[in-house]
Design a protein around this motif. Structure first.
Motif, PDB file in Angstrom:
ATOM      1  N   THR A  79     -21.675 -10.120  14.965  1.00  0.00           N
ATOM      2  CA  THR A  79     -21.109 -10.776  13.778  1.00  0.00           C
ATOM      3  C   THR A  79     -19.599 -10.996  13.879  1.00  0.00           C
ATOM      4  OG1 THR A  79     -22.825  -9.630  12.562  1.00  0.00           O
ATOM      5  CG2 THR A  79     -21.120 -10.690  11.243  1.00  0.00           C
ATOM      6  N   ALA A  80     -18.862  -9.968  14.279  1.00  0.00           N
ATOM      7  CA  ALA A  80     -17.402 -10.108  14.355  1.00  0.00           C
ATOM      8  C   ALA A  80     -17.020 -11.178  15.374  1.00  0.00           C
ATOM      9  CB  ALA A  80     -16.762  -8.769  14.737  1.00  0.00           C
ATOM     10  N   ALA A  81     -17.761 -11.215  16.468  1.00  0.00           N
ATOM     11  CA  ALA A  81     -17.483 -12.218  17.498  1.00  0.00           C
ATOM     12  C   ALA A  81     -17.783 -13.615  16.954  1.00  0.00           C
ATOM     13  CB  ALA A  81     -18.317 -11.938  18.741  1.00  0.00           C
ATOM     14  N   ARG A  82     -18.845 -13.707  16.182  1.00  0.00           N
ATOM     15  CA  ARG A  82     -19.248 -15.001  15.594  1.00  0.00           C
ATOM     16  C   ARG A  82     -18.087 -15.589  14.787  1.00  0.00           C
ATOM     17  NH1 ARG A  82     -23.369 -18.513  16.574  1.00  0.00           N
ATOM     18  NH2 ARG A  82     -24.719 -16.726  16.974  1.00  0.00           N
ATOM     19  N   ALA A  83     -17.387 -14.728  14.044  1.00  0.00           N
ATOM     20  CA  ALA A  83     -16.261 -15.207  13.234  1.00  0.00           C
ATOM     21  C   ALA A  83     -15.170 -15.826  14.115  1.00  0.00           C
ATOM     22  CB  ALA A  83     -15.686 -14.052  12.415  1.00  0.00           C
ATOM     23  N   LEU A  84     -15.003 -15.296  15.321  1.00  0.00           N
ATOM     24  CA  LEU A  84     -13.923 -15.786  16.194  1.00  0.00           C
ATOM     25  C   LEU A  84     -14.297 -17.050  16.961  1.00  0.00           C
ATOM     26  CD1 LEU A  84     -12.385 -12.485  17.603  1.00  0.00           C
ATOM     27  CD2 LEU A  84     -11.717 -13.840  15.604  1.00  0.00           C
ATOM     28  N   THR A  85     -15.579 -17.417  16.923  1.00  0.00           N
ATOM     29  CA  THR A  85     -15.967 -18.622  17.671  1.00  0.00           C
ATOM     30  C   THR A  85     -15.342 -19.880  17.050  1.00  0.00           C
ATOM     31  OG1 THR A  85     -18.030 -18.902  16.419  1.00  0.00           O
ATOM     32  CG2 THR A  85     -18.165 -17.623  18.457  1.00  0.00           C
ATOM     33  N   LEU A  94     -14.020 -14.052  24.830  1.00  0.00           N
ATOM     34  CA  LEU A  94     -14.747 -12.980  24.144  1.00  0.00           C
ATOM     35  C   LEU A  94     -15.642 -12.261  25.143  1.00  0.00           C
ATOM     36  CD1 LEU A  94     -15.801 -14.849  20.854  1.00  0.00           C
ATOM     37  CD2 LEU A  94     -13.702 -13.536  21.305  1.00  0.00           C
ATOM     38  N   VAL A  95     -15.576 -10.937  25.143  1.00  0.00           N
ATOM     39  CA  VAL A  95     -16.467 -10.145  26.002  1.00  0.00           C
ATOM     40  C   VAL A  95     -17.700  -9.797  25.183  1.00  0.00           C
ATOM     41  CG1 VAL A  95     -16.719  -8.017  27.330  1.00  0.00           C
ATOM     42  CG2 VAL A  95     -14.551  -9.269  27.381  1.00  0.00           C
ATOM     43  N   GLU A 113     -22.879  -4.792  31.639  1.00  0.00           N
ATOM     44  CA  GLU A 113     -23.882  -5.392  30.740  1.00  0.00           C
ATOM     45  C   GLU A 113     -23.247  -6.436  29.827  1.00  0.00           C
ATOM     46  OE1 GLU A 113     -27.153  -2.913  30.012  1.00  0.00           O
ATOM     47  OE2 GLU A 113     -26.713  -3.131  32.152  1.00  0.00           O
ATOM     48  N   THR A 114     -21.937  -6.620  29.983  1.00  0.00           N
ATOM     49  CA  THR A 114     -21.225  -7.599  29.166  1.00  0.00           C
ATOM     50  C   THR A 114     -20.720  -8.730  30.052  1.00  0.00           C
ATOM     51  OG1 THR A 114     -19.224  -6.294  29.453  1.00  0.00           O
ATOM     52  CG2 THR A 114     -20.449  -5.961  27.405  1.00  0.00           C
ATOM     53  N   VAL A 115     -20.374  -9.840  29.414  1.00  0.00           N
ATOM     54  CA  VAL A 115     -19.817 -10.959  30.161  1.00  0.00           C
ATOM     55  C   VAL A 115     -18.670 -11.572  29.352  1.00  0.00           C
ATOM     56  CG1 VAL A 115     -21.603 -12.534  29.284  1.00  0.00           C
ATOM     57  CG2 VAL A 115     -20.300 -13.157  31.321  1.00  0.00           C
ATOM     58  N   ALA A 116     -17.570 -11.880  30.037  1.00  0.00           N
ATOM     59  CA  ALA A 116     -16.412 -12.514  29.389  1.00  0.00           C
ATOM     60  C   ALA A 116     -16.626 -14.021  29.393  1.00  0.00           C
ATOM     61  CB  ALA A 116     -15.133 -12.139  30.126  1.00  0.00           C
ATOM     62  N   ILE A 117     -16.525 -14.639  28.202  1.00  0.00           N
ATOM     63  CA  ILE A 117     -16.826 -16.071  28.077  1.00  0.00           C
ATOM     64  C   ILE A 117     -15.698 -16.799  27.372  1.00  0.00           C
ATOM     65  CG2 ILE A 117     -18.458 -17.790  27.172  1.00  0.00           C
ATOM     66  CD1 ILE A 117     -20.594 -15.711  27.221  1.00  0.00           C
ATOM     67  N   ARG A 118     -15.439 -18.007  27.857  1.00  0.00           N
ATOM     68  CA  ARG A 118     -14.445 -18.815  27.161  1.00  0.00           C
ATOM     69  C   ARG A 118     -14.838 -20.275  27.195  1.00  0.00           C
ATOM     70  NH1 ARG A 118      -9.308 -21.229  27.708  1.00  0.00           N
ATOM     71  NH2 ARG A 118      -8.582 -21.496  29.842  1.00  0.00           N
ATOM     72  N   GLY A 182     -12.736  -7.752  23.084  1.00  0.00           N
ATOM     73  CA  GLY A 182     -14.027  -7.101  23.305  1.00  0.00           C
ATOM     74  C   GLY A 182     -14.578  -6.561  21.991  1.00  0.00           C
ATOM     75  N   PHE A 183     -15.858  -6.196  21.966  1.00  0.00           N
ATOM     76  CA  PHE A 183     -16.507  -5.671  20.755  1.00  0.00           C
ATOM     77  C   PHE A 183     -17.327  -4.452  21.156  1.00  0.00           C
ATOM     78  CE2 PHE A 183     -15.860 -10.153  20.571  1.00  0.00           C
ATOM     79  CZ  PHE A 183     -15.242 -10.335  19.350  1.00  0.00           C
ATOM     80  N   THR A 184     -16.809  -3.282  20.911  1.00  0.00           N
ATOM     81  CA  THR A 184     -17.490  -2.090  21.462  1.00  0.00           C
ATOM     82  C   THR A 184     -17.730  -0.964  20.460  1.00  0.00           C
ATOM     83  OG1 THR A 184     -15.317  -1.341  22.185  1.00  0.00           O
ATOM     84  CG2 THR A 184     -16.698  -2.419  23.844  1.00  0.00           C
TER      85      THR A 184
END
Ligand code: TXA
Ligand code: MG
Length: 317
Positions: A79-85, A94-95, A113-118, A182-184
């Protein structure tokens, strides 16, 4: 030595996309710095990035995609990442948790298990992503330890003869790498960069956390890397009642996998993370430890040995 093609920004895009599809390396402009691109689904191509940069370690790379639909194919969006999109396309990375069916190379996220995307903003980067129609892994297009390049000439000085092509899009506007969050699970600043922190905090309605040790310079190195369950014994001559991870011409008496039967370091790098996981499963099922053949200490062998050493290190360090 390759003959590095210098491709003009717009008319060179079909050629650049074709080279990427063929598993070749292509440097391209983004609004931050030039990236050294490879097909993010192709282990061999991604291994080539580390080889071309002479990078002594496999740190995870940023995967560049064209739009949010493409992000959703490779990652989960908390959810928090969604806000930053809403910031995309922009110098924001975003990781995110990697989807199991992402189809990405294991080497791209160094086994994490994570991937950094831009989603970049630069029109040439966007045109290339649209034409290639797939995810492009790209660290900054400089030899390891050198300054990030902001013109095609900089890229050429550092990597000429080591990569297939450079897409010349002039000077990069921002000249500073993307901001990484990141979101951890708390939103955490992993690297300060092209998107101001204040803007991100305003959108989130909260302050960003800092990584546990407060160090925001080399995030990939701080994260806990994939560690096998079974114990690893390195530079082994042969297995002693152990599972065997071989390199080069090999004995096959133990349960074994081979990083590269022909002793090719690029092939070994491309196989490293997937083989580590597989041999770990085999060893764990049979209550064995793992012995690993010696890997030569040159070229990609330096990064492979670095990664193996981490995998063999005592846990919780
Ligand atoms: O502006 C940029 O971000 C440029 C352009 C080309 O897009 N790219 C760039 O990539 O700076 P690179 O590889 O030089 O830096 C990527 C950073 C590294 O510090 C890496 O450790 C971190 O992102 N990183 C990548 N994946 C990660 C992950 N799954 N977890 C934590 N950190 C990660
Ligand atoms: Mg860099």
């Amino acid at each position: 030595m390759l003959k590095t093609e210098i491709l003009p920004a717009t008319t060179g895009i079909p050629r650049a996309a074709q080279l990427l599809a063929d598993g070749q390396l292509v440097a391209f402009p983004t609004e931050t710095v030039y990236g050294l691109g490879a097909d993010a689904r192709n282990d061999h191509a991604v291994a080539g990035i580390f080889e071309a940069k002479s990078r002594p370690q496999f740190n995870p790379l940023i995967v560049h995609v064209h739009d949010l639909t493409a992000v959703e194919k490779i990652a989960e969006i908390p959810t928090a990442a969604r806000a930053l999109t809403v910031f995309w396309p922009s110098p924001l990375t975003l990781v995110l948790p990697r989807r199991v069916d992402s189809g990405l190379s294991d080497l791209v996220s160094a086994g994490l298990e994570t991937v950094a995307i831009r989603i970049p903003e630069h029109p040439i980067a966007r045109a290339l992503l649209a034409r290639f129609n797939g995810p492009i892994a790209a660290p900054s297009a400089n030899p390891s330890g050198k300054i990030s390049p902001t013109t095609a000439d900089h890229v050429n000085e550092g990597l000429s003869g080591r990569i297939a092509a450079i897409l010349d899009g002039g000077a990069c506007e921002i000249g500073l790498e993307s901001t990484i969050i990141g979101f951890t699970p708390k939103p955490t600043l992993l690297r300060a960069g092209g998107t101001p922190i204040e803007m991100i905090e305003k959108t989130l309605g909260q302050k960003l956390a800092l990584p546990d040790n407060g160090n925001i310079t080399a995030p990939g190195q701080l994260k806990s890397h994939y560690a096998p369950n079974a114990k690893l014994r390195l530079n082994a001559k042969k297995p002693e009642n152990e599972a065997w991870l071989g390199f080069g011409a090999d004995i096959h008496e133990a349960p074994s996998l081979n990083l590269s039967p022909s002793g090719n370091l690029r092939e070994a790098a491309a196989n490293l993370f997937a083989h580590l996981r597989k041999i770990d499963q085999i060893a764990t099922n049979q209550s064995l430890n793992i012995a690993v053949a010696p890997i030569p200490m040159h070229g990609l062998g330096i990064a492979i040995n670095d990664r193996l050493k981490r995998a063999a290190a005592p846990r919780n360090t």
